[in-house]
Design an enzyme around this catalytic site. Structure first.
Site, PDB file in Angstrom:
ATOM      1  N   HIS A  41       0.855  -1.194   0.000  1.00  0.00           N
ATOM      2  CA  HIS A  41       0.000   0.000   0.000  1.00  0.00           C
ATOM      3  C   HIS A  41       0.887   1.239   0.000  1.00  0.00           C
ATOM      4  CE1 HIS A  41      -0.053   1.352   4.478  1.00  0.00           C
ATOM      5  NE2 HIS A  41       1.015   0.625   4.283  1.00  0.00           N
ATOM      6  N   CYS A  50       6.056   6.549   3.880  1.00  0.00           N
ATOM      7  CA  CYS A  50       4.885   5.718   3.561  1.00  0.00           C
ATOM      8  C   CYS A  50       4.085   6.267   2.381  1.00  0.00           C
ATOM      9  CB  CYS A  50       3.985   5.549   4.779  1.00  0.00           C
ATOM     10  SG  CYS A  50       4.749   4.517   6.063  1.00  0.00           S
ATOM     11  N   HIS A  54       4.953   0.443  -0.670  1.00  0.00           N
ATOM     12  CA  HIS A  54       5.752  -0.445   0.174  1.00  0.00           C
ATOM     13  C   HIS A  54       4.838  -1.555   0.693  1.00  0.00           C
ATOM     14  CE1 HIS A  54       3.855   2.302   3.021  1.00  0.00           C
ATOM     15  NE2 HIS A  54       4.044   1.390   3.966  1.00  0.00           N
ATOM     16  N   HIS A  56       3.974  -4.761   3.809  1.00  0.00           N
ATOM     17  CA  HIS A  56       4.063  -5.212   5.199  1.00  0.00           C
ATOM     18  C   HIS A  56       3.653  -6.677   5.272  1.00  0.00           C
ATOM     19  CE1 HIS A  56       4.305  -1.128   6.854  1.00  0.00           C
ATOM     20  NE2 HIS A  56       3.302  -0.794   6.062  1.00  0.00           N
ATOM     21  N   HIS A  94      -1.504 -10.587  -0.392  1.00  0.00           N
ATOM     22  CA  HIS A  94      -0.723 -10.351  -1.615  1.00  0.00           C
ATOM     23  C   HIS A  94      -1.461  -9.446  -2.596  1.00  0.00           C
ATOM     24  CE1 HIS A  94       1.697 -13.583   0.071  1.00  0.00           C
ATOM     25  NE2 HIS A  94       2.680 -13.084  -0.661  1.00  0.00           N
ATOM     26  N   GLU A 141       1.122  -3.509  11.829  1.00  0.00           N
ATOM     27  CA  GLU A 141       1.784  -3.212  10.557  1.00  0.00           C
ATOM     28  C   GLU A 141       3.239  -3.663  10.609  1.00  0.00           C
ATOM     29  OE1 GLU A 141       0.146   0.553   8.039  1.00  0.00           O
ATOM     30  OE2 GLU A 141       2.018   0.813   9.104  1.00  0.00           O
TER      31      GLU A 141
END
Length: 155
Positions: A41, A50, A54, A56, A94, A141
């Site tokens: 996201h 952010c 990127h 998580h 994913h 996160e």
């Protein structure tokens, strides 16, 4: 130190214990299960790293409470896992969250509310007589950063 002893035989239902004895109590009990999913996201209107795309490995911790059924279980951990797979994993794992979630900034704070709504709707399909309800959801996160939502905050 207590001596370890291997039982000579397993208990037998109907011989050593009756089905009516299986639920030990009639108290509300919470059960918790953890899950992980991977997703990418980025954040809008945010001045920091952010802003860039990127990913998580999210850790989701779900706590559900209710009253035990006829054999002493609030909800089978396998049922919780199936709910997670059906309503969260299939949608988010994913994936590029900015495309698959409703229009929102894909912060952990926004996502935990969306996850709550999905989980709560799915949980309503299970035995209502047990009074099943979500109590808390934590969405990590990172290993040290999470958003938390509690039942009393959703009322």
């Amino acid at each position: 130190m207590a001596e370890y002893r291997i039982p000579e035989r397993l208990q037998v239902l109907g011989v050593d214990i009756e089905k009516s004895e299986l639920p030990y109590h009639q108290k509300r009990v919470a059960v918790t299960k953890e899950f992980t999913f991977d997703a990418a996201h980025h954040l809008h209107a945010y001045d920091g790293k952010c802003t860039n795309l990127h990913g998580h490995t999210y850790r989701l911790v779900v706590t559900v409470s209710g009253f035990v059924n006829a054999i002493g279980i609030v909800i089978d951990f396998g049922e919780l896992k199936q709910i997670y797979r059906d309503v969260i994993e299939r949608k988010l794992d994913h994936q590029y969250l900015n495309e698959v979630l409703p229009k929102m900034n894909t912060t952990a704070e926004n996502m935990v509310v969306w996850i709550w709504e999905q989980f709560e709707a799915a949980l309503a399909q299970y035995d209502a007589y047990r009074g099943l309800r979500l109590e808390q959801i934590d969405l990590f996160e990172t290993p040290t950063s999470k958003a938390t939502l509690k039942r009393e905050w959703m009322i």
